[in-house]
Design a protein around this motif. Sequence first.
Motif, PDB file in Angstrom:
ATOM      1  N   GLN A  10       2.394  32.294   1.484  1.00 11.39           N
ATOM      2  CA  GLN A  10       1.387  32.399   2.551  1.00 11.39           C
ATOM      3  C   GLN A  10       2.067  32.330   3.925  1.00 11.39           C
ATOM      4  OE1 GLN A  10      -2.370  32.197   1.640  1.00 11.39           O
ATOM      5  NE2 GLN A  10      -1.331  33.069  -0.136  1.00 11.39           N
TER       6      GLN A  10
ATOM      7  N   PRO B 217      -4.572  37.347  -6.865  1.00  7.15           N
ATOM      8  CA  PRO B 217      -5.776  37.522  -6.031  1.00  7.15           C
ATOM      9  C   PRO B 217      -5.639  38.695  -5.055  1.00  7.15           C
ATOM     10  CG  PRO B 217      -4.468  35.660  -5.230  1.00  7.15           C
ATOM     11  CD  PRO B 217      -3.826  36.113  -6.514  1.00  7.15           C
ATOM     12  N   LEU B 218      -4.407  39.141  -4.816  1.00 10.41           N
ATOM     13  CA  LEU B 218      -4.075  40.188  -3.842  1.00 10.41           C
ATOM     14  C   LEU B 218      -4.420  39.674  -2.430  1.00 10.41           C
ATOM     15  CD1 LEU B 218      -5.257  43.380  -5.783  1.00 10.41           C
ATOM     16  CD2 LEU B 218      -2.968  42.356  -5.761  1.00 10.41           C
ATOM     17  N   PRO B 219      -3.752  40.084  -1.391  1.00 16.80           N
ATOM     18  CA  PRO B 219      -2.724  41.123  -1.385  1.00 16.80           C
ATOM     19  C   PRO B 219      -1.394  40.638  -1.979  1.00 16.80           C
ATOM     20  CG  PRO B 219      -2.889  40.114   0.792  1.00 16.80           C
ATOM     21  CD  PRO B 219      -3.980  39.510  -0.044  1.00 16.80           C
TER      22      PRO B 219
ATOM     23  N   ARG C 154       1.042  35.179  -3.486  1.00 15.34           N
ATOM     24  CA  ARG C 154       2.086  35.466  -2.488  1.00 15.34           C
ATOM     25  C   ARG C 154       2.457  34.198  -1.740  1.00 15.34           C
ATOM     26  NH1 ARG C 154       0.018  35.975   3.017  1.00 15.34           N
ATOM     27  NH2 ARG C 154      -2.168  35.468   2.794  1.00 15.34           N
TER      28      ARG C 154
ATOM     29  N   ARG D 137     -10.471  42.480   0.552  1.00 15.05           N
ATOM     30  CA  ARG D 137     -11.313  42.399  -0.643  1.00 15.05           C
ATOM     31  C   ARG D 137     -12.506  41.463  -0.473  1.00 15.05           C
ATOM     32  NH1 ARG D 137      -6.562  44.135  -2.066  1.00 15.05           N
ATOM     33  NH2 ARG D 137      -5.916  42.567  -0.593  1.00 15.05           N
ATOM     34  N   THR D 138     -12.255  40.260   0.033  1.00 13.97           N
ATOM     35  CA  THR D 138     -13.355  39.290   0.098  1.00 13.97           C
ATOM     36  C   THR D 138     -14.454  39.800   1.013  1.00 13.97           C
ATOM     37  OG1 THR D 138     -11.743  37.539  -0.270  1.00 13.97           O
ATOM     38  CG2 THR D 138     -13.912  36.859   0.506  1.00 13.97           C
TER      39      THR D 138
ATOM     40  N   GLN E 214     -13.431  33.197  -4.930  1.00 13.44           N
ATOM     41  CA  GLN E 214     -12.271  33.801  -5.612  1.00 13.44           C
ATOM     42  C   GLN E 214     -12.078  33.132  -6.977  1.00 13.44           C
ATOM     43  OE1 GLN E 214     -10.117  36.376  -4.457  1.00 13.44           O
ATOM     44  NE2 GLN E 214      -9.243  36.318  -6.515  1.00 13.44           N
TER      45      GLN E 214
ATOM     46  N   ARG F 280     -15.058  32.948   6.708  1.00 14.30           N
ATOM     47  CA  ARG F 280     -13.634  32.640   6.450  1.00 14.30           C
ATOM     48  C   ARG F 280     -13.045  32.136   7.760  1.00 14.30           C
ATOM     49  NH1 ARG F 280      -9.300  36.433   3.506  1.00 14.30           N
ATOM     50  NH2 ARG F 280     -10.386  35.503   1.738  1.00 14.30           N
TER      51      ARG F 280
ATOM     52  N   ARG G 130      -4.964  28.687  -1.311  1.00 14.07           N
ATOM     53  CA  ARG G 130      -6.300  28.122  -1.562  1.00 14.07           C
ATOM     54  C   ARG G 130      -6.896  28.658  -2.858  1.00 14.07           C
ATOM     55  NH1 ARG G 130      -8.205  30.976   3.960  1.00 14.07           N
ATOM     56  NH2 ARG G 130      -7.963  33.136   3.324  1.00 14.07           N
ATOM     57  N   THR G 131      -6.467  29.866  -3.285  1.00 19.11           N
ATOM     58  CA  THR G 131      -7.046  30.407  -4.527  1.00 19.11           C
ATOM     59  C   THR G 131      -6.639  29.541  -5.721  1.00 19.11           C
ATOM     60  OG1 THR G 131      -5.220  31.920  -5.080  1.00 19.11           O
ATOM     61  CG2 THR G 131      -6.906  32.760  -3.602  1.00 19.11           C
TER      62      THR G 131
ATOM     63  N   HIS H  35     -11.249  28.331  -1.842  1.00 17.90           N
ATOM     64  CA  HIS H  35     -11.727  29.725  -1.851  1.00 17.90           C
ATOM     65  C   HIS H  35     -12.600  29.842  -3.105  1.00 17.90           C
ATOM     66  CE1 HIS H  35     -12.038  33.901  -1.269  1.00 17.90           C
ATOM     67  NE2 HIS H  35     -10.779  34.244  -1.128  1.00 17.90           N
TER      68      HIS H  35
HETATM   69  C1  NCD Z   1      -6.446  35.398  -0.945  1.00 18.12           C
HETATM   70  C2  NCD Z   1      -6.837  34.515   0.215  1.00 18.12           C
HETATM   71  O1  NCD Z   1      -7.314  35.005   1.246  1.00 18.12           O
HETATM   72  O2  NCD Z   1      -6.692  33.315   0.057  1.00 18.12           O
HETATM   73  N1  NCD Z   1      -6.899  36.706  -0.820  1.00 18.12           N
HETATM   74  C3  NCD Z   1      -8.135  36.994  -1.325  1.00 18.12           C
HETATM   75  O3  NCD Z   1      -9.135  36.486  -0.874  1.00 18.12           O
HETATM   76  N2  NCD Z   1      -8.194  37.831  -2.378  1.00 18.12           N
HETATM   77  C4  NCD Z   1      -5.025  35.323  -1.313  1.00 18.12           C
HETATM   78  C5  NCD Z   1      -3.987  35.523  -0.258  1.00 18.12           C
HETATM   79  O4  NCD Z   1      -4.278  35.833   0.893  1.00 18.12           O
HETATM   80  O5  NCD Z   1      -2.818  35.391  -0.621  1.00 18.12           O
END
Ligand code: NCD
Length: 316
Positions: free
Chosen positions: A238, A274-276, A236, A63-64, A144, A113, A174-175, A141
């Motif tokens: 991590q 934030p997915l996934p 989720r 997504r990002t 996000q 990233r 981080r979100t 992040h």
């Molecule tokens: C998040 C991330 O990369 O921190 N994903 C995102 O950018 N939407 C969340 C995650 O990976 O769990």
Amino acid sequence: MAEPQNQLASLYRQDILSVDQFSRPDLEALFSLTEQIIKHPGGFAHRLDGAIMSAIFYEASTRTSSSFLAAQQRLGGGVIPITGVQYSSVSKGETLDDTIRTLGEYSDVIVIRHPEVGAARQAADATHVPVINAGDGIGEHPTQALLDAFTIYEKLGNIDDKTVTMVGDLKHGRTVHSLARLLTNYDNVHINFVAPEGLQMPNDIRKEVEDRGIASTSADNVTDVIGDSDVVYVTRVQKERFESDEEYQAVNGSYTVTPEVMEKARHDMILMHPLPRVGEIATSVDSDPRAAYFDQVRFGMYVRAALLSAVQTLPN
Ligand code: NCD
């Protein structure tokens, strides 16, 4: 209040490394521009004509990375996508500084990233073009958090006075680190932290947000607090941040939001992620009108478009 467009001039050619850079007027101006882009996309189709964004991802992303690439191109700009660093000179052992300095010669903005906390700051020091942090390890992040706050604002009409329950791996996520900090811009916000054993929100971040006016509490189970929540924000575990697979397996699968859990939630709340997702929200919840995680996906592109516009152009 400052006129929104003028307010955004403060972001022009700035690195975007942390949510701490954003004041409430900045957020209001950015969200106002985001709404304009959503309503009148055609009016912005040439905003970034001739501007080039490099996106370099040293960690996995769907997504990002895609939303940044789509946002730049929807505003007329061009892109240099390096979303698999194994095919770049990084695999030959090139340093971060040299790679970023090189991209800075070709582009107007660099999105990065990286698995290490502080890497985005290091990248910003290596180039003369603005750098946007798209996630630095367990650090921040910021974009996000911007899209998360925009989603709360759009879906609930306001961010003040809200109770936000953050569920999951709050230690490594981080979100949630960025979102908790960003929420300190709003009045009378309460955060509930719900984490498995050993994955609690780090004390320094908790203290920082409390010192900046956020009331916070901890709960063992999301069902204990869901009935009082305006927002439930699930993350989720991590996996990639754990030392061993055993440590990960010990906490994996310890919480799942199901339709039964949602029965305890208010009708006017929203469920975010934030997915996934890897099992924390059952797919049978997706048809619930309170499920907002695909709204986050859609809004993400527009919030990033507004940010890319602000960083690369002066308001006209
Ligand atoms: C998040 C991330 O990369 O921190 N994903 C995102 O950018 N939407 C969340 C995650 O990976 O769990």
